[in-house]
Design an enzyme around this catalytic site. Structure first.
Site, PDB file in Angstrom:
ATOM      1  N   GLU A  63       0.796  -1.238   0.000  1.00 23.25           N
ATOM      2  CA  GLU A  63       0.000   0.000   0.000  1.00 23.25           C
ATOM      3  C   GLU A  63       0.830   1.290   0.000  1.00 23.25           C
ATOM      4  OE1 GLU A  63      -2.820  -0.541   3.215  1.00 23.25           O
ATOM      5  OE2 GLU A  63      -3.559  -2.403   2.372  1.00 23.25           O
ATOM      6  N   ASN A  94       2.012  -4.655  -3.349  1.00 16.48           N
ATOM      7  CA  ASN A  94       0.608  -5.025  -3.165  1.00 16.48           C
ATOM      8  C   ASN A  94      -0.186  -3.771  -2.791  1.00 16.48           C
ATOM      9  OD1 ASN A  94      -1.396  -7.180  -2.718  1.00 16.48           O
ATOM     10  ND2 ASN A  94      -1.173  -6.763  -0.519  1.00 16.48           N
ATOM     11  N   HIS A 127     -10.485  -5.677  -2.500  1.00 15.90           N
ATOM     12  CA  HIS A 127     -11.521  -5.481  -1.475  1.00 15.90           C
ATOM     13  C   HIS A 127     -12.655  -4.676  -2.115  1.00 15.90           C
ATOM     14  CE1 HIS A 127      -9.113  -7.201   1.695  1.00 15.90           C
ATOM     15  NE2 HIS A 127      -8.101  -6.412   1.379  1.00 15.90           N
ATOM     16  N   GLU A 134      -6.238 -10.356  -2.003  1.00 14.50           N
ATOM     17  CA  GLU A 134      -7.045 -10.217  -0.774  1.00 14.50           C
ATOM     18  C   GLU A 134      -8.526 -10.109  -1.103  1.00 14.50           C
ATOM     19  OE1 GLU A 134      -5.534  -7.048   1.756  1.00 14.50           O
ATOM     20  OE2 GLU A 134      -3.450  -7.564   1.343  1.00 14.50           O
ATOM     21  N   ASP A 139     -12.319  -9.955  -1.376  1.00 14.71           N
ATOM     22  CA  ASP A 139     -13.616 -10.116  -0.699  1.00 14.71           C
ATOM     23  C   ASP A 139     -14.567  -9.062  -1.251  1.00 14.71           C
ATOM     24  OD1 ASP A 139     -12.751  -7.825   0.763  1.00 14.71           O
ATOM     25  OD2 ASP A 139     -12.346  -8.981   2.581  1.00 14.71           O
TER      26      ASP A 139
END
Ligand code: G3I
Length: 315
Positions: free
Chosen positions: A129, A170, A206, A234, A236
């Site tokens: 990030e 990432n 996300h 990641e 979701d």
């Protein structure tokens, strides 16, 4: 077969899940996590972060991370190290240390090389990030002290510690085209031009039900065109609770769309969901009134999203 078996049969390296140490006392939960036809890759959600692994300078604690690394090893699952350098979950000795550039450089080198050297042969989120949503660099302790040099310092230390590790940057909100994706592409180009080791880009994924970015596949291709691999790291897809059949059907569709985009690009090597069950999702604690983001519900039953993933892998 399970999701990992289906992913392999369709040209991907793995389908995986994040997990976290406190959940590992939940026997029915672990039974599904341990199934290496379902999950061929594991990411520790918290226990390899800086606050967990180097709580005071030069003192490394691998106990939590080792539990998850050993679980993955016993099951023949790949491990994704998460992560070396990130502004969050930093011990205060790093975030408030007021170190000069030379000292912080050495601190990053020691941290990354010790971590990557301890867990050899793995995939690593070396830098996590680094960008704000507008594509500018995040003004964290690393950037404020070292400008963007901290990124190459971390990557070079990781490469030196383990030449076989796959080294990633990432981030989130880089799944579709936009200022943040462009900034990340420019960073990759610069690192390549400077001969800094960079193997891959992690698109966290996300998302919110019904609000996927457009052109995910085109965006993945823009990264692979730069000579790096891509992984969805990641995934979701959350909703405003309560979940309804309509929302669950849209969620199924959204999972399928994301997975299809990865499936269709050869250089998109795999997909990791940010835990497989709503029982242990990070979402409700962070976004009040939202949740149900995972493909299994809180009773460990598969949701319609599961079929969306299967359809995406078989696209
Ligand atoms: O360890 C303490 C514990 O001692 C204390 O009793 C408890 C009380 O709240 O908190 C515990 O710390 C929590 C930690 O997870 C470990 O469980 C923190 O409060 C909590 O904020 C932290 O959340 C994690 C979050 O990162 C922090 O940024 C989530 O579990 C984790 O899933 C999440 O993962 C991130 C990725 O690393 C990067 N990308 C986004 C993703 C979702 O936020």
């Amino acid at each position: 077969g399970g999701l990992h078996t289906i992913a392999k049969a369709n040209g991907k390296l793995y389908f995986g899940s994040a997990t976290d140490n406190p959940e590992l006392s939940d026997t029915p939960y672990v039974a599904i996590l341990d199934d290496n036809t379902m999950f061929g890759q594991i990411t520790p959600g918290n226990s390899m972060k800086w606050d967990a692994t180097e709580p005071s300078r030069g003192t490394f604690t691998f106990s939590g991370g080792d539990v998850i690394a050993n679980l993955a090893k016993q099951n023949g699952q790949l491990l994704r190290g998460h992560n070396c350098v990130w502004y969050s979950q930093l011990p205060s000795w790093v975030s408030s240390g007021n170190f000069d550039a030379a000292t912080l450089t050495s601190i990053i080198q020691t941290h990354c090389s010790t971590l990557v050297g301890h867990y050899k042969g793995q995939i690593w989120d070396v830098v996590n990030e680094p960008f704000n949503d507008d594509g500018t660099y995040r003004q964290d302790v690393f950037y404020n002290t070292l400008n963007t040099n901290y990124i190459s310092i971390a990557l070079q230390a990781a490469r030196a510690a383990d030449p076989d590790a796959k080294l990633y940057i990432n981030d989130y909100n880089v799944e579709g085209p936009g200022a943040k994706s462009t900034a990340l592409q420019n960073l990759v180009k610069q690192l390549k031009a400077d001969n800094v080791p960079i193997d891959g880009v992690g698109l966290q994924g996300h998302f919110i039900v019904g609000e996927l970015p457009g052109n995910i596949q085109q965006n993945i291709e823009a990264f692979t065109a730069l000579g790096v691999e891509v992984a969805i790291t990641e995934l979701d897809i959350r909703m405003t609770l309560p979940s309804t059949p309509t929302l669950l059907a849209q969620q199924q569709k959204d999972y399928q769309t994301v997975i299809t985009a990865c499936k269709n690009v050869e250089g998109c090597v795999g997909v990791t969901i940010w835990d497989y069950t709503d029982k242990y999702s990070w979402v409700p604690q962070t976004f009040s009134g939202q949740g149900a983001a995972c493909p299994w519900d809180a009773n460990l039953a598969k949701k319609p999203a599961y079929d969306g993933i299967v359809a995406g892998l078989q696209a």
